[in-house]
Design an enzyme around this catalytic site. Structure first.
Site, PDB file in Angstrom:
ATOM      1  N   ASP A 118       0.846  -1.204   0.000  1.00 40.40           N
ATOM      2  CA  ASP A 118       0.000   0.000   0.000  1.00 40.40           C
ATOM      3  C   ASP A 118       0.880   1.252   0.000  1.00 40.40           C
ATOM      4  O   ASP A 118       0.837   2.045   0.927  1.00 40.40           O
ATOM      5  CB  ASP A 118      -0.957  -0.015   1.211  1.00 40.40           C
ATOM      6  N   ASP A 138       7.468   3.594   3.204  1.00 39.97           N
ATOM      7  CA  ASP A 138       8.317   2.430   3.473  1.00 39.97           C
ATOM      8  C   ASP A 138       8.004   1.270   2.527  1.00 39.97           C
ATOM      9  O   ASP A 138       8.894   0.474   2.201  1.00 39.97           O
ATOM     10  CB  ASP A 138       8.233   2.001   4.945  1.00 39.97           C
ATOM     11  N   ASP A 139       6.765   1.190   2.020  1.00 37.98           N
ATOM     12  CA  ASP A 139       6.450   0.182   1.001  1.00 37.98           C
ATOM     13  C   ASP A 139       7.320   0.385  -0.246  1.00 37.98           C
ATOM     14  O   ASP A 139       7.720  -0.579  -0.898  1.00 37.98           O
ATOM     15  CB  ASP A 139       4.984   0.292   0.558  1.00 37.98           C
ATOM     16  N   ASN A 181      -2.414   2.691   3.530  1.00 39.02           N
ATOM     17  CA  ASN A 181      -1.842   4.010   3.822  1.00 39.02           C
ATOM     18  C   ASN A 181      -2.598   5.116   3.097  1.00 39.02           C
ATOM     19  O   ASN A 181      -2.667   6.248   3.554  1.00 39.02           O
ATOM     20  CB  ASN A 181      -0.377   4.065   3.387  1.00 39.02           C
ATOM     21  N   THR A 235       2.934  -6.018   2.804  1.00 45.17           N
ATOM     22  CA  THR A 235       3.389  -4.873   3.607  1.00 45.17           C
ATOM     23  C   THR A 235       2.264  -3.861   3.864  1.00 45.17           C
ATOM     24  O   THR A 235       2.519  -2.686   4.099  1.00 45.17           O
ATOM     25  CB  THR A 235       4.590  -4.172   2.927  1.00 45.17           C
ATOM     26  N   PHE A 278      -0.726  -0.424  12.664  1.00 43.37           N
ATOM     27  CA  PHE A 278      -1.644   0.055  11.631  1.00 43.37           C
ATOM     28  C   PHE A 278      -2.182  -1.047  10.696  1.00 43.37           C
ATOM     29  O   PHE A 278      -3.400  -1.125  10.459  1.00 43.37           O
ATOM     30  CB  PHE A 278      -0.961   1.160  10.789  1.00 43.37           C
ATOM     31  N   ASN A 279      -1.314  -1.899  10.128  1.00 44.59           N
ATOM     32  CA  ASN A 279      -1.792  -2.895   9.143  1.00 44.59           C
ATOM     33  C   ASN A 279      -2.747  -3.889   9.799  1.00 44.59           C
ATOM     34  O   ASN A 279      -3.723  -4.342   9.199  1.00 44.59           O
ATOM     35  CB  ASN A 279      -0.619  -3.651   8.509  1.00 44.59           C
ATOM     36  N   HIS A 320       9.708   0.373   8.251  1.00 47.88           N
ATOM     37  CA  HIS A 320       9.149  -0.948   8.554  1.00 47.88           C
ATOM     38  C   HIS A 320       9.237  -1.971   7.407  1.00 47.88           C
ATOM     39  O   HIS A 320       9.746  -3.074   7.563  1.00 47.88           O
ATOM     40  CB  HIS A 320       7.658  -0.825   8.896  1.00 47.88           C
ATOM     41  N   ASP A 321       8.607  -1.636   6.278  1.00 50.62           N
ATOM     42  CA  ASP A 321       8.252  -2.669   5.302  1.00 50.62           C
ATOM     43  C   ASP A 321       9.423  -3.434   4.678  1.00 50.62           C
ATOM     44  O   ASP A 321       9.323  -4.651   4.479  1.00 50.62           O
ATOM     45  CB  ASP A 321       7.367  -2.062   4.207  1.00 50.62           C
TER      46      ASP A 321
HETATM   47  C1  BDR Z   1       2.925  -0.087   8.651  1.00 51.91           C
HETATM   48  O1  BDR Z   1       1.858   0.834   8.454  1.00 51.91           O
HETATM   49  C2  BDR Z   1       2.119   1.654   7.356  1.00 51.91           C
HETATM   50  O2  BDR Z   1       1.943   2.997   7.693  1.00 51.91           O
HETATM   51  C3  BDR Z   1       3.515   1.350   6.877  1.00 51.91           C
HETATM   52  O3  BDR Z   1       3.581   1.381   5.464  1.00 51.91           O
HETATM   53  C4  BDR Z   1       3.786  -0.035   7.411  1.00 51.91           C
HETATM   54  O4  BDR Z   1       3.370  -1.030   6.512  1.00 51.91           O
HETATM   55  C5  BDR Z   1       3.636   0.245   9.950  1.00 51.91           C
HETATM   56  O5  BDR Z   1       2.746   0.219  11.010  1.00 51.91           O
HETATM   57 CA    CA Z   2       2.850  -0.540   4.229  1.00 51.83          CA
END
Ligand code: BDR
Ligand code: CA
Length: 310
Positions: A10, A14-15, A39, A124, A165-166, A239-240
């Site tokens: 998404d 970071d993706d 996102n 991700t 979040f995910n 993160h991703d």
């Molecule tokens: C995750 O949530 C999104 O905002 C980032 O892309 C990552 O996948 C981190 O919590």
């Molecule tokens: Ca992501």
């Protein structure tokens, strides 16, 4: 031999780096990208995937659109971190890559069918597309080597005190994927919060000197600013790509085989992951959960990958 991979994402700052690491690492054979609302709204995440593959010179990787919202909940895009188009910061060039006309689940199916060996899915974003794929094509499960997901946490959260979040976006999808019994690895905040975007990381990426690096630096500056405002962290966590690094270099991320459950109904904890690291519940293990990261090696991989791109 390179590991065949589908990225479900998404983008999202970071993706983007997850896509670039998968495309630029010699031990990953990136075969398809699918997009999901997370996102940002689906039209933005798909557009962004097309932009960042084109500008990095990634060719021949189909990009297909998936679900625009979670299975049963309303989408709440993470605008507070990623901006209104999910990729705040740089001016986005026109995409040079078209979207594939197939829905994401069909591209996943066709990618699995096209090759003899099983394929790893790195997710991700919210797990909506993967849940829909799991439900639609149980006959293809043997062709999935593993699902590696950036999401959840063994500890605290980021969108609420205990939910990541995910995971918070589509917890029902996490349950559906776990219930399939497919090999599942969770790379959560407890580990990704070690991959901090320090000034030295930004300097090293800038020094690569290509188009991808220059665009990437603008993304990282925006992302760090969001993290400072929203989370009090001036060095945000990337993160991703940690989920991609786990696949690219076994051993770089330490995992344990344990019990993972997810909170669907908590009044304060909806979407929180429950990871039974001490086997308190005596339930059968159902996931591999990341607990450690070789941070220096992770950044080396990320920077080496960017060097190979346009
Ligand atoms: C995750 O949530 C999104 O905002 C980032 O892309 C990552 O996948 C981190 O919590
Ligand atoms: Ca992501």
């Amino acid at each position: 031999m390179a590991v065949p991979v589908i990225i479900d994402c998404d983008p999202g700052h970071d993706d983007v780096f997850a896509i670039w690491l998968a495309a630029g690492h010699p031990r990953i054979d990136l075969r398809a990208i699918t997009t999901v609302g997370g996102n940002g709204r689906l039209e933005h995440t798909t557009y962004n995937a097309r932009v960042v593959t084109g500008l990095a010179g990634i060719a021949g990787v189909p990009i297909a659109q998936g679900a625009d919202s979670p299975l049963v909940r309303a989408l709440e895009p993470a605008e507070w971190i990623h901006g209104s188009n999910a990729l705040g910061g740089p001016e986005l060039p026109e995409p040079t890559v078209d979207a594939d006309p197939r829905p994401a689940v069909e591209l996943i199916r066709d990618t699995l069918d096209a090759y003899a060996e099983p394929v790893t899915i790195v997710a991700t974003g919210p797990l909506t597309n993967i849940a829909l794929f799991v439900r639609a094509y149980p006959d293809r499960w043997p062709k999935v080597r593993e699902i590696v997901w950036m999401g959840g946490s063994t500890g605290r959260g980021n969108v609420t005190p205990y939910a990541e979040f995910n995971s918070w976006s589509d917890p029902e999808a996490v349950v559906m994927v776990l219930d399939s019994g497919l090999r599942f690895t969770m790379v959560g905040l407890n580990v990704t919060h070690q991959a901090l975007i320090t000034p030295s990381v930004i300097e090293r990426i800038a020094a690569v000197g290509n188009t991808t690096a220059a665009f990437g630096v603008e993304l990282l500056r925006y992302f760090n600013n969001s993290y400072e405002i929203d989370q009090g962290m001036p060095e945000g966590p990337l993160h991703d790509p940690v989920a991609v690094a786990l696949v690219a270099e076994p051993g770089l991320v330490e995992t344990v085989h344990t019990r993972l459950d997810i909170e669907l109904r908590g009044t304060e904890t909806s979407g929180a992951t429950s990871v039974d690291l001490i086997d308190k519940l005596k339930r059968p293990p159902n996931a591999h959960v990341a607990v450690g990261l070789d941070v220096d090696r992770f950044w080396d991989l990320m920077i080496e990958a960017i060097t190979t791109l346009a």
